[in-house]
Design a protein around this motif. Structure first.
Motif, PDB file in Angstrom:
ATOM      1  N   ALA A 202       0.823  -1.203   0.000  1.00 23.38           N
ATOM      2  CA  ALA A 202       0.000   0.000   0.000  1.00 23.38           C
ATOM      3  C   ALA A 202       0.859   1.255   0.000  1.00 23.38           C
ATOM      4  CB  ALA A 202      -0.935   0.005   1.206  1.00 23.38           C
ATOM      5  N   VAL A 203       0.411   2.236  -0.781  1.00 21.23           N
ATOM      6  CA  VAL A 203       1.021   3.566  -0.818  1.00 21.23           C
ATOM      7  C   VAL A 203      -0.093   4.574  -0.582  1.00 21.23           C
ATOM      8  CG1 VAL A 203       2.204   5.287  -2.243  1.00 21.23           C
ATOM      9  CG2 VAL A 203       2.869   2.876  -2.379  1.00 21.23           C
ATOM     10  N   VAL A 204       0.105   5.481   0.372  1.00 15.27           N
ATOM     11  CA  VAL A 204      -0.893   6.497   0.672  1.00 15.27           C
ATOM     12  C   VAL A 204      -0.289   7.878   0.456  1.00 15.27           C
ATOM     13  CG1 VAL A 204      -2.005   4.976   2.350  1.00 15.27           C
ATOM     14  CG2 VAL A 204      -0.309   6.629   3.144  1.00 15.27           C
ATOM     15  N   ALA A 205      -1.130   8.907   0.617  1.00 17.32           N
ATOM     16  CA  ALA A 205      -0.691  10.300   0.471  1.00 17.32           C
ATOM     17  C   ALA A 205       0.016  10.527  -0.862  1.00 17.32           C
ATOM     18  CB  ALA A 205       0.210  10.702   1.641  1.00 17.32           C
ATOM     19  N   LEU A 206      -0.553   9.959  -1.926  1.00 17.86           N
ATOM     20  CA  LEU A 206       0.015  10.121  -3.266  1.00 17.86           C
ATOM     21  C   LEU A 206      -0.805  11.169  -4.024  1.00 17.86           C
ATOM     22  CD1 LEU A 206       2.114   8.965  -5.343  1.00 17.86           C
ATOM     23  CD2 LEU A 206       0.227   7.626  -6.244  1.00 17.86           C
ATOM     24  N   PRO A 207      -0.268  12.368  -4.223  1.00 18.45           N
ATOM     25  CA  PRO A 207      -1.030  13.427  -4.902  1.00 18.45           C
ATOM     26  C   PRO A 207      -1.491  12.998  -6.295  1.00 18.45           C
ATOM     27  CG  PRO A 207       0.963  14.320  -3.893  1.00 18.45           C
ATOM     28  CD  PRO A 207       1.075  12.824  -3.817  1.00 18.45           C
ATOM     29  N   GLY A 208      -2.758  13.248  -6.599  1.00 18.76           N
ATOM     30  CA  GLY A 208      -3.281  12.961  -7.929  1.00 18.76           C
ATOM     31  C   GLY A 208      -3.528  11.497  -8.222  1.00 18.76           C
TER      32      GLY A 208
END
Length: 564
Positions: A202-208
């Motif tokens: 999981a990857v979060v806080a990814l703009p756009g």
């Protein structure tokens, strides 16, 4: 070759597949929506929708529990309690009495709670997305719209969303959802916690992130926090090979934490109670570096009994015979209000208010009852109990807390170093206590005057900032001089690269979430103490967080073997 998109990796692993976005966004009900005059019927509809949501959340929790996902079950049960909160029901009823239609009344009642949580500090602010999900599910029922949920797919996919609700995350099928990416969220959100439990990258806080079109093929690296758009097959194969190699390296016998040349660095686990012990042991924890006791006190109208506290503490102590168990006393107030303690009054900035030890000194009976229960729990066990106070500012507070501990029969009192004033004058505090534990999350927030919940200030919320590293070094030096331990129990300890730097700064123990332990252990074992010290000096000499990290990596050659 396009540069990968960068976010925050919160659950390690690699996943590749087509993007599928979360379906069924619920629109905000019209601000001028009014009911036809039958307030009783409108209230009944609104409350029935909330109860239906609560029942559905409980059912999903039961399903998660049947799958062995106890974290998901607990989160969903807590959400069901939110949906049934009497204060929320009163707020909805009051809005309906003013003529507001049921769906709009639910929206506005939740808005009051949302504002309270958003400004209440890390623990509760991370729950805002949970609250939004309950609200949207209730409104969808009232408006006859589809309830938001995971999209269907005939092939494994990467789930992309603005944010993910625990109600959906807890029931993810890892065989179909190979990874997920969100625009919002953070390492302390329920979604991130459940992702780590399920082992879904999981990857979060990814703009756009939500701008990625459905069907776009992406490669998600949950350790690096990156998303590569339209990767070549060779890139996917290389990422998977690196992940497999790292898994193989980490699957060997755990053993105690130590540098390559044998300098011992005990690796400990951060836990919230006995339920977390099994995972800590499975990942080779040598003890507990942070027992967050507030989870015994939250979401209840009365404090836990003396017997209940003693049982919860003894269960953890018994699990680590010969090991160290560091317990943080009740960290209440501000971001963790307790129903059975009177609120401290109007606090424009709760993070700077009456919390931690400040709250405990206002309610000494609660602190003394907890210390007495800890002392009884430790009697006859083989673990070494250490007890620390949160939010300590100066030597006077440290001395007063240590006196309370010793009166209760606790021989090893300590303090958390989270306030810059305490780090700057660590030499004063070290004479009053037996150990320090640095909370890098709050220390970074206070040092940079940047609320961790404000996305626009994310650049300041980085423990790699040289100023934060300076504060760590200023804390560790007097502890070393006095022959006392200085640990780190913030999120920084779980970063395998930063862990090496922290050891180089003089930190003696590292405590982190259990899944982070194997990679930190492997990183330390591939570097000597001198390499860690050189990397730490290089990081402190840099002028920015990014430059500090790159400078440190240049002196840590063993990272490449781990795919870092």
């Amino acid at each position: 070759m396009p540069e990968p998109l960068a976010g925050a990796g919160v659950s390690p692993g690699v996943g590749a597949g087509p993007v599928r976005t979360i379906a069924g966004a619920v629109p905000e009900p019209a601000a001028d929506a009014r009911h036809g005059g039958d307030a009783a019927a409108e209230k009944a509809a609104a409350l029935a929708a909330l109860e239906a949501v609560a029942a559905d959340l409980e059912d999903r929790g039961a399903q998660a529990g049947e799958r062995g996902n106890t974290s998901g079950m607990e989160v969903l049960n807590a959400q069901a309690l939110m949906a049934r909160d009497p204060g929320l029901a009163d707020g909805v009823s009051a809005k309906v009495d003013e003529g507001v239609a049921a769906a709009r009344a639910v929206y506005e009642a939740f808005g009051v709670y949302r504002e309270m949580l958003a400004g209440a500090g890390e623990y509760l602010a991370a729950r805002v997305s949970d609250l939004d999900d309950i609200r949207d599910r209730a409104i969808a029922r009232l408006l006859g719209l589809p309830v938001p949920g995971i999209p269907e797919s005939d092939e494994p996919f990467v789930l992309v969303a603005r944010d993910l609700a625990p109600a959906d995350t807890a029931l993810l099928d890892p065989a179909m959802v190979v990874a997920f990416v969100t625009e919002e969220g953070g390492p302390t959100s329920h979604t991130a916690i459940i992702a780590r439990t399920l082992g879904v990258p999981a990857v979060v806080a990814l703009p756009g992130a939500t701008a990625l079109a459905d069907g776009t093929r992406v490669l998600v690296d949950g350790a690096a926090g990156t998303v590569l758009v339209e990767p070549a097959e060779a890139e996917i194969a290389a990422a998977r090979a690196a992940a497999d190699a790292r898994t193989a390296l980490l699957s060997g016998p755990a053993g105690p934490g130590a540098t390559k040349d044998g300098h011992a660095v005990p690796l400990l686990a951060n836990i919230g109670g006995p339920r977390d012990v099994e995972q800590a042991l499975a990942n080779g924890a040598e003890g507990v570096g942070l027992y967050r006791t507030e989870f015994l006190f939250l979401d209840r109208s009365d404090p836990p009994s003396d017997a209940e506290q003693e049982e919860a503490y003894r269960a953890v102590l018994d699990a680590f015979p010969g090991g160290k168990v560091v317990v943080r006393t009740l960290d209440a107030g501000a971001d963790k209000p307790l129903a059975f303690l009177p609120p401290p009054g109007d606090e424009p900035n709760p993070a700077l208010g009456e919390r931690g030890l400040r709250m405990a000194r206002s309610h000494p009976d609660v602190l003394r009852a907890q210390l007495a229960a800890l002392a009884r729990a430790a009697a006859g066990t083989a673990a070494r109990l250490e007890v620390m106070a949160p939010m300590v500012t100066d030597a006077e507070e440290a001395a007063a807390f240590a006196a309370e501990c010793r009166t209760a029969g606790i021989e090893r009192p300590g303090v958390m170093i989270e306030v810059p004033a305490a780090a700057l004058r660590a030499g004063d505090l070290v004479t009053e206590v037996e150990f320090f534990s640095i909370g890098t999350n709050d220390l970074t927030q206070y040092a940079c005057a940047a609320d961790r919940q404000i996305g626009g200030l994310a650049a300041f919320q980085d423990p790699w900032r040289p100023a934060v590293l300076d504060l760590v070094a200023m804390t560790a030096a007097p502890a070393e001089g006095a022959g006392k331990s200085c640990g780190v129990c913030g999120e920084a300890a779980g970063d395998p690269v930063l862990a090496c730097v922290l050891v180089g700064l003089g930190v003696t123990t590292l405590s982190m979430s259990a899944p982070s332990l194997p990679l930190v252990r492997a990183a330390l074992s591939r570097h000597t103490l001198d390499e860690c010290r050189t990397a730490a000096a290089a990081a402190r000499a840099a002028r920015t967080a990014a430059a500090a990290k790159e400078a440190a990596r240049a002196h840590l050659p063993g990272l490449a073997e781990l795919g870092l």
